[in-house]
Design a protein around this motif. Sequence first.
Motif, mmCIF file in Angstrom:
data_model
loop_
_atom_site.group_PDB
_atom_site.id
_atom_site.type_symbol
_atom_site.label_atom_id
_atom_site.label_comp_id
_atom_site.label_asym_id
_atom_site.label_seq_id
_atom_site.Cartn_x
_atom_site.Cartn_y
_atom_site.Cartn_z
ATOM 1 N N THR A 163 0.738 -0.872 0.147
ATOM 2 C CA THR A 163 -0.028 -0.020 -0.163
ATOM 3 C C THR A 163 1.462 1.488 -0.600
ATOM 4 N N LEU B 171 -3.138 -11.031 0.715
ATOM 5 C CA LEU B 171 -3.451 -10.238 -1.120
ATOM 6 C C LEU B 171 -2.508 -11.805 -1.954
ATOM 7 N N THR C 98 -0.642 -4.540 3.193
ATOM 8 C CA THR C 98 -2.278 -4.109 2.648
ATOM 9 C C THR C 98 -3.460 -3.596 3.814
#
Length: 809
Positions: free
Chosen positions: A120, A238, A326
């Motif tokens: 991210t 993920l 994430t």
Amino acid sequence: MNRTTSSIPIASPLQRLKVRVRGMVQGVGFRPFVYTLATELGLKGWVRNDRNGVDIEVEGITSVLTTFWERLERDRPAHAIVSQVETDWLLPCGYDAFEIYPSDEGSFGKTAWILPDLATCSDCLSEIFDPQNRRYYYPFTNCTHCGPRYSILTALPYDRPYTTMQAFAMCPNCQQEYENPQNRRFHAQPNACSVCGPHLELWDNKGNAIAPGASARQLIALAADYIRQGKILALKGLGGFHFIVDARNEEAVQRLRDRKHRPTKPLAVMYPSLDLVREDCFGSSVEIEFLLSAAAPIVLLRRKTDGLAASIAPNSNTFGVMLPYTPLHHLLLAELKFPVVATSGNRSQEPICIDNAEALEHLGSIADTFLMHDRAIARPVDDSVVFVIKDRPTILRRARGYAPSPLSTEPRKEISSLIPFQIEASKSFSAFPSKDNLRSDEAIPCILAVGGHLKNTVALAIENQILVSQHLGDLDRDRTFARFQETIDRLLKLYAAQPVAIACDAHPDYLSSQFAQALSRQLNASVIPIQHHYAHVLSGMVDNNLNPPVLGIAWDGTGYGLDATLWGGEFLAISDSNGFDRVAHLRTFPLLGGDRAAREPRRAALGLLYEAFKQAAFGCDCPTLQAFSAQEVKVLQTMLQKRVNTPKTSSIGRLFDAIASLIGLCQKNSFEGESAMQLESILEPTSSIYPYHLEQDSAGNWVLDWKPMVAAILNDKESQGKIAAKFHNTLVEIIVAIAHRVGIEKVVLTGGCFQNRYLLDRAIERLRSEGFIPYWHHQIPPNDGGIAPGQVLGAYWVLKEIQGGLLCV
């Protein structure tokens, strides 16, 4: 970056420049970058993705087009890697604007680089913690700079219809972002929000929904409460599931170990912040850089405190540490504000789970609760593992964040010169085990390397690239072997590639080697076996862009030798592309019970003692003999005397096992390399070494006789830590001694034993001090997870030598 220009600029005020960009240019915001650059310069034309990269046409004044061309490389997006730019200068055709065209799916072949999954970015992170933002607390926030890529990709080019996000129709707001070239979410294929995108659910381990209809924030808060209570959470991330427990809670960590049947192997820890990492661990600037990178791997760091549960990494002075990568991990860790164990969501020795139903079936007996989502994962991608040596990274497990990026090495440029004229070798294509066919005139020829048996990865040499798959695991489990086959099938389909040659390990009983034989018959391709340790050295050469001559030192557990023994302590001289000379090796000793000796260091040690002292070995007063019952010793003595199931090995890995047993450190391994890890962890500073002997065999090759060292260890009254250090030091001096006798300047250190940081660091220092140039692994793991690229180079050299003769079938 390679540049090619087919013609010089035309002598005209206005011109058209056609540009073909190849490399990692899809899914990184390259088209909006081109759009912004072209409009800023007042140019007209278009840009689009195709199966090979990005194509561009721009019209304007020559000087402005030249500026465009120069800035294309200089100002490209952060995650873009441009490997090649081809240009044509043409007459203008009268474009009246600059546009982004739909992707071209009709191009021959598929050679665009696939971007790995990215952590991210800071912009998205700000949004999910901003109460005023429409993506506040949305756990699937992403943009062109971050988020899932490889794990959701189903086909090329990288467009939404060819990802698992095709199941989610964008709402008007997301659609507007997606279509706006000025927005950082322009053509961000996983783009979504809470209105239109994937959503969370919390289940118990029977599959019953907990708090149905609750918001993401409420579900994350509930999941955090379960973790605080000491429960085990299975979180769908993920590229697969994580098991998560409170890293401070010894009882919870031990419960996870018991349920997963993983008694001592270290567990990775995810920290909410870098500040908390620094409280518990030592981290250099380079190690911190990798923790914070877009790849966001697990980084091995030295422990500073004992604030976490002791059972996270017993008998080790390092932790595997990572940061959230994430939005879901960020939100959960921000809720908890303490570190958690975050280990692969699988049963022991099985592949990581990626499907909700599969996870419930296989993980329900381990996890108490499941934090699920409904975005499908196209393929499993585990966490990568990295350590830093000499301020440079070494990847130990190449997966999320790195795979399947091509290797940036020169040997791949050679490979492209050979393969094109081999296309006629096979008349049809079928990506085993699938039955879907692709016409041979549509296929790109490649070399496929199927890797080894443990820590398997596979590799493709396709045009000017070597592509390495994500870590797949050990192939002795049916589900892992099925994933191995599926990965090959999907990679071949993604790239529309047809193997003209299949490289495999020389061990005929490896499942990967047997698969290669079966696939070769189906595809009418040739099989090229590459000896295991030769592949290790070639892998190190690929990683460091080396040409012969090279002295390769390949130290690992065991691999199939060419003399009916199990190799593992090898010095291989590679003078040219015609193979290798085994110039030195460890003196062999018997492995009691074969593979069982790898699980029981005491068996390796008893075989070592017997080889050195024959019958007198059974009178030794040492921890090894004490680790067996009297009846066991009697049976093993008979096995050794009659040579029953006692194959000979030259393995340094098994020597590590034997020494750990002799000093009473470890008699049984619960995971591969445990005894060696313990030996490294107890080291106490000393520069002393043990005696050893070098002698030449009848062929003039050097044999390293360890008997003087073993005798000295048995009589050494110093601490285990001092003995361990002297053992390591002795191995390093043996490396230097052989290097001097062989006389090759470039020395490659490879194989699983060089995951040992002390051994590697000291070997580098001593070789440099003696005038040699040591090389070690960086992009490719030194363990068996790295042999597939070496197999590619070995196969290429075979094909080059015979000029395609093997393929004239």
